[in-house]
Design a protein around this motif. Structure first.
Motif, mmCIF file in Angstrom:
data_model
loop_
_atom_site.group_PDB
_atom_site.id
_atom_site.type_symbol
_atom_site.label_atom_id
_atom_site.label_comp_id
_atom_site.label_asym_id
_atom_site.label_seq_id
_atom_site.Cartn_x
_atom_site.Cartn_y
_atom_site.Cartn_z
ATOM 1 N N UNK A 6 47.416 0.035 -3.644
ATOM 2 C CA UNK A 6 47.108 -0.487 -2.305
ATOM 3 C C UNK A 6 46.706 -1.960 -2.360
ATOM 4 N N UNK A 7 47.410 -2.782 -1.592
ATOM 5 C CA UNK A 7 47.083 -4.201 -1.505
ATOM 6 C C UNK A 7 47.663 -5.056 -2.611
ATOM 7 N N UNK A 11 56.523 -2.342 -4.999
ATOM 8 C CA UNK A 11 57.677 -1.625 -5.541
ATOM 9 C C UNK A 11 57.681 -1.608 -7.071
ATOM 10 N N UNK A 12 56.907 -2.502 -7.701
ATOM 11 C CA UNK A 12 56.878 -2.530 -9.169
ATOM 12 C C UNK A 12 55.673 -1.778 -9.739
ATOM 13 N N UNK A 13 54.911 -1.089 -8.871
ATOM 14 C CA UNK A 13 53.747 -0.320 -9.321
ATOM 15 C C UNK A 13 54.127 1.160 -9.439
ATOM 16 N N UNK A 14 53.765 1.773 -10.553
ATOM 17 C CA UNK A 14 54.102 3.178 -10.797
ATOM 18 C C UNK A 14 53.106 3.771 -11.788
ATOM 19 N N UNK A 71 55.626 6.370 -6.641
ATOM 20 C CA UNK A 71 55.072 6.396 -5.288
ATOM 21 C C UNK A 71 56.237 6.297 -4.307
ATOM 22 N N UNK A 72 55.930 6.351 -3.027
ATOM 23 C CA UNK A 72 56.984 6.213 -2.015
ATOM 24 C C UNK A 72 57.621 4.825 -2.041
ATOM 25 N N UNK A 73 56.929 3.865 -2.693
ATOM 26 C CA UNK A 73 57.420 2.488 -2.678
ATOM 27 C C UNK A 73 57.914 2.008 -4.038
ATOM 28 N N UNK A 74 57.784 2.826 -5.081
ATOM 29 C CA UNK A 74 58.253 2.421 -6.414
ATOM 30 C C UNK A 74 59.771 2.272 -6.406
ATOM 31 N N UNK A 75 60.274 1.191 -6.994
ATOM 32 C CA UNK A 75 61.717 0.947 -6.994
ATOM 33 C C UNK A 75 62.395 1.678 -8.142
ATOM 34 N N UNK A 77 56.439 13.126 -8.989
ATOM 35 C CA UNK A 77 56.010 12.645 -7.683
ATOM 36 C C UNK A 77 54.521 12.307 -7.736
ATOM 37 N N UNK A 78 54.117 11.325 -6.950
ATOM 38 C CA UNK A 78 52.711 10.914 -6.892
ATOM 39 C C UNK A 78 51.921 11.943 -6.084
ATOM 40 N N UNK A 79 51.468 12.980 -6.776
ATOM 41 C CA UNK A 79 50.740 14.081 -6.141
ATOM 42 C C UNK A 79 49.669 14.552 -7.119
ATOM 43 N N UNK A 80 48.694 15.358 -6.668
ATOM 44 C CA UNK A 80 47.582 15.739 -7.546
ATOM 45 C C UNK A 80 48.036 16.327 -8.881
ATOM 46 N N UNK A 81 47.604 15.695 -9.977
ATOM 47 C CA UNK A 81 47.905 16.210 -11.303
ATOM 48 C C UNK A 81 49.308 15.949 -11.800
#
Length: 403
Positions: A126-127, A132-135, A154-158, A180-184
């Protein structure tokens, strides 16, 4: 990519730097504490020497890897890195601050990867400019030995950043899976029933902890029983993980932390580190070795399981049914492909079979029938995933079923 930066010179960070260097990458290992950075360099040399003794690499490979690693407490020395892997303590604000500082000095297309195991990658991103380059790039402990890496989108990772990270993982000698970016993410998520259902069976009086562990080892094929594993991890740590899952997941009943665990932690019984958890530890305490029964595990063959324990079939049926159920929920949510789920559990947590294979041992129909009965007796912890019910109705496996 040619240069990798690792932020945090603790056990995880040092291990990640080691396999990056062995993979041929120039590696910068950063820690703000000069003593920590210096200590990491010493540990890294010792680890490479130990691996040489066990013939994991040649003397030349060890020397070249050591030459590729530069430890530093100067943040600016990370500026040329093309992939930066954050391995700091599990605090969102700390990780986000590190990424903000890195983003200010590195190229806009430098990939920023967090090694978090419990936080949402999107919260860390966030921020951050160019999200798009964060994963996520989740290694398992110890990273020098464990072969799995969860590459978390994440939804924004390229796709460019994700594919580049997978290529790095392969060069490190690791097996990457998409998550997927989800718990665990994948492995820790699918492992939820291993502890929680075992605790419910203990609470129901179906069997004592030691008997459940023995059944799970001999009939399930697991290297450690659930209560042995919890004692090793620490009951307090395991409880904190359970609470985090419960909160992040919206408080689903099947993820509710166990009151048994709550009570033992309150009593200071934390497992091996306190001398007592589900087992007692110390001088004079001996454990019986498992007998050689010639059983090819995992199995649900009642005749074979009767040789282990009269309740072995009941224990493993409940455990496999809940593993099947959690796997079905995860498939519905699209957290990973079926193949990656199996890979995650076998490489990341040393399971004897993947969760889809264990689900096939019991079958969707019998799993639903058992879970329906338990739900009527005990409530929502046994509510069935729609995908599992659909597979049961069609007589299919989870591997082949789609809603």
């Amino acid at each position: 990519m040619a240069e990798v930066g690792v932020l945090g010179a603790g056990t995880m960070g040092t291990g990640i730097a080691q396999i990056a260097a062995l993979g041929g990458y120039e590696t910068r290992l950063y820690d703000p504490d000069p003593a920590a950075a210096e200590g990491a360099a010493i540990r890294l040399g010792e680890a490479l020497a130990k691996g040489l003794q066990h013939a994991r690499w040649t003397e030349l490979e060890a020397e070249e890897a050591l030459d590729r690693v530069a430890t530093t407490n100067e943040f600016g020395e990370l500026a040329e890195c093309e992939l930066l892997i954050e391995a700091a303590p599990e605090r969102v604000e700390l990780k986000r601050d590190l990424f903000a500082r890195v983003a200010a000095i590195c190229a806009p297309d430098a990939v920023l990867a967090t090694n978090t195991s419990s936080l949402r990658v999107a919260d860390i991103a966030a921020g951050i400019p160019h999200p798009e380059r964060v994963l996520g790039m989740h290694f398992f402990n110890p990273p020098a030995l464990m072969k799995l890496v969860e590459v978390v989108a994440t939804d924004r990772s390229s796709e460019v950043a994700l594919a580049a990270t997978e290529e790095v993982a392969l060069r490190m000698g690791r097996t990457p899976i998409r998550a997927k970016d989800s718990p665990g993410f994948v492995a820790n998520r699918l492992a939820r029933p291993f502890a929680l259902e075992s605790l419910r069976m203990l609470g129901d009086g179906l069997a004592e902890a030691e008997r459940i562990d023995r059944i799970v080892r001999l009939g399930g094929g697991f290297r450690m029983g659930p209560f042995q594993l919890i004692d090793l991890i620490g009951l307090d740590v395991n409880l904190e993980i359970a609470r985090s899952f419960f909160d992040q997941g919206g408080e689903p009943e099947r993820w509710r932390p166990s009151p048994i665990q709550e009570r033992l932690v309150a009593e200071g019984k934390l497992g091996r580190k306190s001398g007592e958890g589900y087992y007692r530890y110390g001088e004079g305490v001996e454990r019986e070795l498992d007998p050689e029964l010639g059983i090819l595990a995992p199995t649900l063959d009642p005749e074979k399981l009767e040789r282990i324990d009269p309740v072995a079939t009941a224990v493993l049926s409940r455990l496999f049914a809940q593993i099947a159920n959690e796997t079905a929920f995860a498939l519905e949510e699209g957290i990973a492909s079926p193949a990656d789920m199996d890979t995650a559990m076998q490489l990341g947590l040393n399971w004897p079979s993947g969760p889809l294979s264990l689900a096939e041992k019991i079958g969707a129909g019998p799993a639903v029938e058992l879970l329906e009965r338990l739900e009527s007796e005990q409530g929502g912890a046994y509510a069935q995933a729609p995908l599992l019910r659909f597979a049961a109705e069609r007589g299919e496996t989870l591997r082949d079923t789609q809603l």
